[in-house]
Design a protein around this motif. Structure first.
Motif, short mmCIF file in Angstrom:
data_model
loop_
_atom_site.label_atom_id
_atom_site.label_comp_id
_atom_site.label_asym_id
_atom_site.label_seq_id
_atom_site.Cartn_x
_atom_site.Cartn_y
_atom_site.Cartn_z
N ASN A 75 7.98 -9.91 -3.53
CA ASN A 75 9.13 -9.06 -3.87
C ASN A 75 9.80 -9.56 -5.15
O ASN A 75 10.23 -8.76 -6.00
N ARG A 76 9.91 -10.90 -5.29
CA ARG A 76 10.53 -11.46 -6.50
C ARG A 76 9.71 -11.13 -7.74
O ARG A 76 10.27 -10.78 -8.79
N LEU A 77 8.40 -11.23 -7.63
CA LEU A 77 7.55 -10.92 -8.78
C LEU A 77 7.61 -9.44 -9.13
O LEU A 77 7.54 -9.08 -10.31
N GLU A 78 7.72 -8.60 -8.12
CA GLU A 78 7.85 -7.16 -8.39
C GLU A 78 9.18 -6.88 -9.10
O GLU A 78 9.23 -6.11 -10.07
N ALA A 79 10.25 -7.54 -8.64
CA ALA A 79 11.55 -7.35 -9.28
C ALA A 79 11.54 -7.83 -10.72
O ALA A 79 12.24 -7.28 -11.59
N ASP A 80 10.73 -8.87 -11.00
CA ASP A 80 10.62 -9.40 -12.37
C ASP A 80 9.66 -8.60 -13.23
O ASP A 80 9.48 -8.91 -14.41
N GLY A 81 9.01 -7.57 -12.65
CA GLY A 81 8.09 -6.75 -13.42
C GLY A 81 6.71 -7.35 -13.63
O GLY A 81 5.93 -6.86 -14.44
N VAL A 82 6.40 -8.41 -12.88
CA VAL A 82 5.09 -9.06 -13.04
C VAL A 82 4.00 -8.27 -12.34
O VAL A 82 2.84 -8.27 -12.78
N LEU A 83 4.34 -7.55 -11.26
CA LEU A 83 3.37 -6.75 -10.53
C LEU A 83 4.07 -5.56 -9.91
O LEU A 83 5.31 -5.47 -9.91
N ARG A 84 3.28 -4.64 -9.34
CA ARG A 84 3.82 -3.48 -8.64
C ARG A 84 3.19 -3.39 -7.26
O ARG A 84 2.26 -4.14 -6.94
N ASP A 85 3.70 -2.50 -6.45
CA ASP A 85 3.15 -2.24 -5.12
C ASP A 85 3.19 -3.49 -4.22
O ASP A 85 2.21 -3.82 -3.53
N ALA A 86 4.33 -4.19 -4.23
CA ALA A 86 4.46 -5.38 -3.40
C ALA A 86 4.29 -5.06 -1.92
O ALA A 86 3.80 -5.89 -1.14
N LEU A 87 4.66 -3.84 -1.51
CA LEU A 87 4.52 -3.45 -0.10
C LEU A 87 3.07 -3.55 0.35
O LEU A 87 2.77 -4.13 1.40
N TRP A 88 2.17 -2.99 -0.45
CA TRP A 88 0.76 -3.02 -0.08
C TRP A 88 0.21 -4.45 -0.11
O TRP A 88 -0.66 -4.80 0.70
N LEU A 89 0.72 -5.25 -0.99
CA LEU A 89 0.26 -6.63 -1.06
C LEU A 89 0.76 -7.45 0.13
O LEU A 89 0.04 -8.31 0.65
N ARG A 90 1.98 -7.17 0.57
CA ARG A 90 2.50 -7.84 1.76
C ARG A 90 1.66 -7.48 2.99
O ARG A 90 1.35 -8.34 3.82
N LEU A 91 1.31 -6.20 3.08
CA LEU A 91 0.48 -5.76 4.20
C LEU A 91 -0.90 -6.41 4.14
O LEU A 91 -1.46 -6.79 5.17
N TYR A 92 -1.44 -6.52 2.93
CA TYR A 92 -2.75 -7.15 2.79
C TYR A 92 -2.71 -8.60 3.28
O TYR A 92 -3.60 -9.04 4.01
N TRP A 93 -1.67 -9.35 2.87
CA TRP A 93 -1.57 -10.76 3.30
C TRP A 93 -1.40 -10.83 4.83
O TRP A 93 -2.02 -11.67 5.48
#
Length: 354
Positions: free
Chosen positions: A56-74
């Motif tokens: 979520n922090r990296l998404e807020a910093d603009g480093v990546l997108r779709d943090a929701l899908w990445l959380r589900l993947y982990w």
């Protein structure tokens, strides 16, 4: 009615398949996206952080997108996989999948601190204080308080830590690093003590450590350590004072300004082996395994004196007359390039390095 149910069932199956395909595509797209970085970046994962929180922090910093899908993947693919605290190095060529793989393997950035043979404990503390990536918890403590925190109350810290290069990660404490160095010294000293020569003048391993510290400070020429140990042991056996300059320097502390005077040699301190009998009360420096081994395996012979040549090596003499001749040759008429130890090949690392 049955036909309608079958049609509905088929439709549900198709819809479910399409949903699963969409989820798989979304996750694949999220995983294969390149990190949005213009240059290398270190991200810190503090102790107790969760993968979801960091994503979520990296998404807020603009480093990546779709943090929701990445959380589900982990959650569904790496369930139970711990996220190691520390720093991770991210580069523009990485994809999110690569970053998660770094997390899975715990490949945190490591730093190093080198404790150097011959250092005093004051120099050890100064080196620790320069480590910007260590959590400094001991800076305001006295030496006695520090040793108590280390679990060694009443123990003098001088010479009690093994000189070596120690690796650490961001967030590790100075106390944890010192515990490693203390335990390593005890291990090496115990190993060498078990294989010691016979008829040595030491009551216990600590006295051998004191001797090793004087040997460490007297020479940087490896092949001379055993011979210097032999001189010291024979002088003790003969009831002679050790008369070694490094003990004078250590006894002077911060008053030493780079040169020993005759007055310094006569000044009584607990460490001045020109004025005290036997060995000083504690080690005077960090010692390596080679110096400990030399203290426990002194080279037999008849020499009772040695004097520095000026290139790091020494002249050994059996009689005072021969020693005085060597002193006149090498000390009273010093060369312009005189050195009491060999020139170092390179400077030791004493601050944090990646």
């Amino acid at each position: 009615m049955i036909r309608k149910l079958l049609l509905l069932l088929e439709g549900g199956v198709v819809l479910a398949a399409l949903s699963l395909a969409l989820i798989a595509w979304q996750q694949h797209s999220a995983l294969e996206q390149p990190l949005n970085l213009g240059e290398e970046r270190l991200i810190e994962v503090p102790a107790g952080a969760t993968p979801g929180g960091v994503l979520n922090r990296l998404e807020a910093d603009g480093v990546l997108r779709d943090a929701l899908w990445l959380r589900l993947y982990w959650r569904f693919n790496l369930q139970g996989q711990p996220l190691h605290s520390g720093e991770y190095r991210l580069t523009p060529d990485l994809k999110v999948r690569d970053m998660l793989d770094l997390w899975r393997r715990g490949e945190v950035v490591q730093y190093s601190l080198t404790l150097v043979e011959g250092w005093s404990f004051r120099q050890v503390r100064a080196a620790l204080a320069r480590q910007t990536k260590l959590e400094l918890t001991l800076s305001d403590l006295s030496d006695a308080e520090l040793m108590a925190r280390l679990g060694q109350p009443g123990v003098n810290p001088e010479g009690r830590f093994f000189p070596d290069t120690y690796r650490y990660v961001r967030g590790m404490t100075d106390l944890e690093l010192l515990k490693q160095a203390y335990a390593r010294l005890q291990l090496v000293l115990d190993e060498e003590w078990q294989g010691r020569a016979e008829a040595l003048p030491y009551k216990n391993p600590y006295e051998a450590l004191i001797m090793a510290s004087m040997i460490e400070k007297e020479t940087g020429v490896p092949q001379e350590r055993g011979e210097i140990a032999g001189v010291f042991v024979r002088r003790l056996a003969a009831g002679m004072r050790l008369q070694t300059d490094p003990t004078v320097i250590f006894g002077l502390g911060e008053r030493y300004q780079g040169r020993i005077t005759r007055q310094h040699l006569r000044e009584p301190t607990p460490y001045n082996t020109y004025t005290i009998d036997g060995m000083p009360p504690t080690p005077i420096a960090l010692v390596g395994r080679e110096a400990i081994h030399a203290a426990l395996h002194p080279v037999p012979g008849k020499s009772l004196y040695f004097v520095a040549r000026g290139d790091g090596s020494h002249v050994f003499s059996e009689t005072l007359e021969a020693h005085n001749r060597a002193v006149r040759e090498y000390q009273l008429n010093r060369r312009a390039d005189y050195r009491s130890s060999p020139a170092p090949a390179s400077q030791p690392i004493s601050k944090d390095n990646q």
